[in-house]
Design a protein around this motif. Sequence first.
Motif, PDB file in Angstrom:
ATOM      1  N   SER A   1      -5.225 -39.656  26.626  1.00  0.00           N
ATOM      2  CA  SER A   1      -5.542 -39.065  28.062  1.00  0.00           C
ATOM      3  C   SER A   1      -4.090 -39.284  28.783  1.00  0.00           C
ATOM      4  O   SER A   1      -3.256 -39.831  28.776  1.00  0.00           O
ATOM      5  CB  SER A   1      -6.301 -39.618  28.826  1.00  0.00           C
ATOM      6  OG  SER A   1      -6.271 -40.992  29.474  1.00  0.00           O
ATOM      7  N   ILE A   2      -3.484 -38.132  29.832  1.00  0.00           N
ATOM      8  CA  ILE A   2      -2.905 -38.165  30.387  1.00  0.00           C
ATOM      9  C   ILE A   2      -2.681 -39.278  31.398  1.00  0.00           C
ATOM     10  O   ILE A   2      -1.478 -39.886  31.434  1.00  0.00           O
ATOM     11  CB  ILE A   2      -2.043 -37.025  30.642  1.00  0.00           C
ATOM     12  CG1 ILE A   2      -1.789 -35.445  29.912  1.00  0.00           C
ATOM     13  CG2 ILE A   2      -1.197 -36.693  31.340  1.00  0.00           C
ATOM     14  CD1 ILE A   2      -1.853 -33.759  30.414  1.00  0.00           C
TER      15      ILE A   2
ATOM     16  N   HIS B   1       0.803 -38.051  24.929  1.00  0.00           N
ATOM     17  CA  HIS B   1      -0.631 -37.445  25.551  1.00  0.00           C
ATOM     18  C   HIS B   1      -0.970 -36.276  24.299  1.00  0.00           C
ATOM     19  O   HIS B   1      -2.145 -36.987  23.347  1.00  0.00           O
ATOM     20  CB  HIS B   1      -1.090 -36.758  25.878  1.00  0.00           C
ATOM     21  CG  HIS B   1      -2.025 -36.042  26.397  1.00  0.00           C
ATOM     22  ND1 HIS B   1      -3.709 -36.119  25.809  1.00  0.00           N
ATOM     23  CD2 HIS B   1      -2.076 -34.494  26.092  1.00  0.00           C
ATOM     24  CE1 HIS B   1      -4.392 -34.982  25.905  1.00  0.00           C
ATOM     25  NE2 HIS B   1      -3.401 -34.467  25.536  1.00  0.00           N
ATOM     26  N   ASP B   2       0.323 -34.951  23.367  1.00  0.00           N
ATOM     27  CA  ASP B   2       0.639 -34.783  22.699  1.00  0.00           C
ATOM     28  C   ASP B   2       0.426 -35.071  21.530  1.00  0.00           C
ATOM     29  O   ASP B   2      -0.742 -35.122  20.074  1.00  0.00           O
ATOM     30  CB  ASP B   2       0.940 -33.622  22.694  1.00  0.00           C
ATOM     31  CG  ASP B   2       0.713 -32.602  23.867  1.00  0.00           C
ATOM     32  OD1 ASP B   2      -0.168 -32.724  24.324  1.00  0.00           O
ATOM     33  OD2 ASP B   2       1.633 -31.900  24.655  1.00  0.00           O
ATOM     34  N   ARG B   3       1.672 -35.878  21.308  1.00  0.00           N
ATOM     35  CA  ARG B   3       1.895 -36.875  20.052  1.00  0.00           C
ATOM     36  C   ARG B   3       0.901 -37.951  19.870  1.00  0.00           C
ATOM     37  O   ARG B   3       0.255 -38.237  18.523  1.00  0.00           O
ATOM     38  CB  ARG B   3       3.070 -37.562  20.243  1.00  0.00           C
ATOM     39  CG  ARG B   3       4.227 -38.511  19.311  1.00  0.00           C
ATOM     40  CD  ARG B   3       4.704 -39.490  19.620  1.00  0.00           C
ATOM     41  NE  ARG B   3       4.952 -39.993  20.430  1.00  0.00           N
ATOM     42  CZ  ARG B   3       6.008 -40.113  21.471  1.00  0.00           C
ATOM     43  NH1 ARG B   3       6.455 -39.716  21.482  1.00  0.00           N
ATOM     44  NH2 ARG B   3       5.527 -41.392  22.003  1.00  0.00           N
ATOM     45  N   GLU B   4      -0.084 -38.308  20.004  1.00  0.00           N
ATOM     46  CA  GLU B   4      -1.081 -39.907  20.095  1.00  0.00           C
ATOM     47  C   GLU B   4      -2.650 -39.790  20.889  1.00  0.00           C
ATOM     48  O   GLU B   4      -3.374 -40.445  20.907  1.00  0.00           O
ATOM     49  CB  GLU B   4      -0.389 -41.156  21.141  1.00  0.00           C
ATOM     50  CG  GLU B   4       1.013 -41.630  20.507  1.00  0.00           C
ATOM     51  CD  GLU B   4       1.926 -42.817  21.368  1.00  0.00           C
ATOM     52  OE1 GLU B   4       0.948 -44.162  21.988  1.00  0.00           O
ATOM     53  OE2 GLU B   4       3.074 -42.951  20.861  1.00  0.00           O
ATOM     54  N   SER B   5      -2.473 -37.969  21.567  1.00  0.00           N
ATOM     55  CA  SER B   5      -3.690 -38.236  21.473  1.00  0.00           C
ATOM     56  C   SER B   5      -4.617 -39.383  22.575  1.00  0.00           C
ATOM     57  O   SER B   5      -6.005 -39.549  22.078  1.00  0.00           O
ATOM     58  CB  SER B   5      -4.724 -37.736  20.189  1.00  0.00           C
ATOM     59  OG  SER B   5      -4.196 -36.535  19.163  1.00  0.00           O
TER      60      SER B   5
ATOM     61  N   GLU C   1       3.344 -36.225  29.216  1.00  0.00           N
ATOM     62  CA  GLU C   1       1.949 -35.529  28.397  1.00  0.00           C
ATOM     63  C   GLU C   1       1.966 -34.711  27.218  1.00  0.00           C
ATOM     64  O   GLU C   1       1.831 -35.349  25.943  1.00  0.00           O
ATOM     65  CB  GLU C   1       2.466 -33.868  29.197  1.00  0.00           C
ATOM     66  CG  GLU C   1       1.646 -33.835  30.674  1.00  0.00           C
ATOM     67  CD  GLU C   1       1.723 -32.610  31.249  1.00  0.00           C
ATOM     68  OE1 GLU C   1       3.125 -31.881  31.043  1.00  0.00           O
ATOM     69  OE2 GLU C   1       1.605 -32.665  32.430  1.00  0.00           O
ATOM     70  N   ARG C   2       3.823 -35.574  27.160  1.00  0.00           N
ATOM     71  CA  ARG C   2       4.350 -35.355  25.490  1.00  0.00           C
ATOM     72  C   ARG C   2       3.394 -36.649  25.094  1.00  0.00           C
ATOM     73  O   ARG C   2       3.336 -36.536  23.680  1.00  0.00           O
ATOM     74  CB  ARG C   2       5.408 -35.886  25.597  1.00  0.00           C
ATOM     75  CG  ARG C   2       6.550 -34.609  25.847  1.00  0.00           C
ATOM     76  CD  ARG C   2       8.330 -34.836  26.805  1.00  0.00           C
ATOM     77  NE  ARG C   2       8.521 -33.902  26.804  1.00  0.00           N
ATOM     78  CZ  ARG C   2       9.899 -33.692  27.379  1.00  0.00           C
ATOM     79  NH1 ARG C   2      10.912 -34.652  27.176  1.00  0.00           N
ATOM     80  NH2 ARG C   2      10.341 -32.496  28.220  1.00  0.00           N
TER      81      ARG C   2
END
Length: 172
Positions: A114-115, A108-112, A105-106
């Motif tokens: 998918s999880i 995913h948030d940082r690198e756009s 999830e982290r």
Amino acid sequence: MIITIGGPAGSGTTTAAKVLSEELNIPYLSTGAIFRDMAKEHEMTAVEFSKFAENNTDIDKEIDKRQADIAKESGNIIVEGRLSAYFIEADLKVWLTAPLKIRAERVHDRESKSIEQAANEIKIREESEASRYKEIHGIDVYDYDVYDVVLNSDSFSPKSISQIILNILKVI
């Protein structure tokens, strides 16, 4: 004072190093940033570069050398990197971990990404690194004996992790 902070991708090592750096007013060095910069220099993603590095031990040796040299020259620094604790004479060696789902999830948030893609890439990268580190340095990345402290970063905020480390520094 030299502190190393290691952990797998997405465990929060960079964030923890930044927060601690601000609290102690000393610089931090990210070996992940060195790795990603080298990947860009070779026009590869981190996953591609990790695979490429499996067949080129000079890459790992260069990262290890750069971080050790910088830490030695600085004297006061936080070095954030997967193997930093093995190559740097540090006053405190910290390992952060978190469940794969949280780390994905982290990322995913940082690198756009998918999880699912992030989790898959983390697994591939970790397998590649574990194999490479064992072959090149004889290091088992799942043996935490070299670390003074092991923390689950899912259990603590970055500020709390910084406070835990600061409290430990008071007693060593």
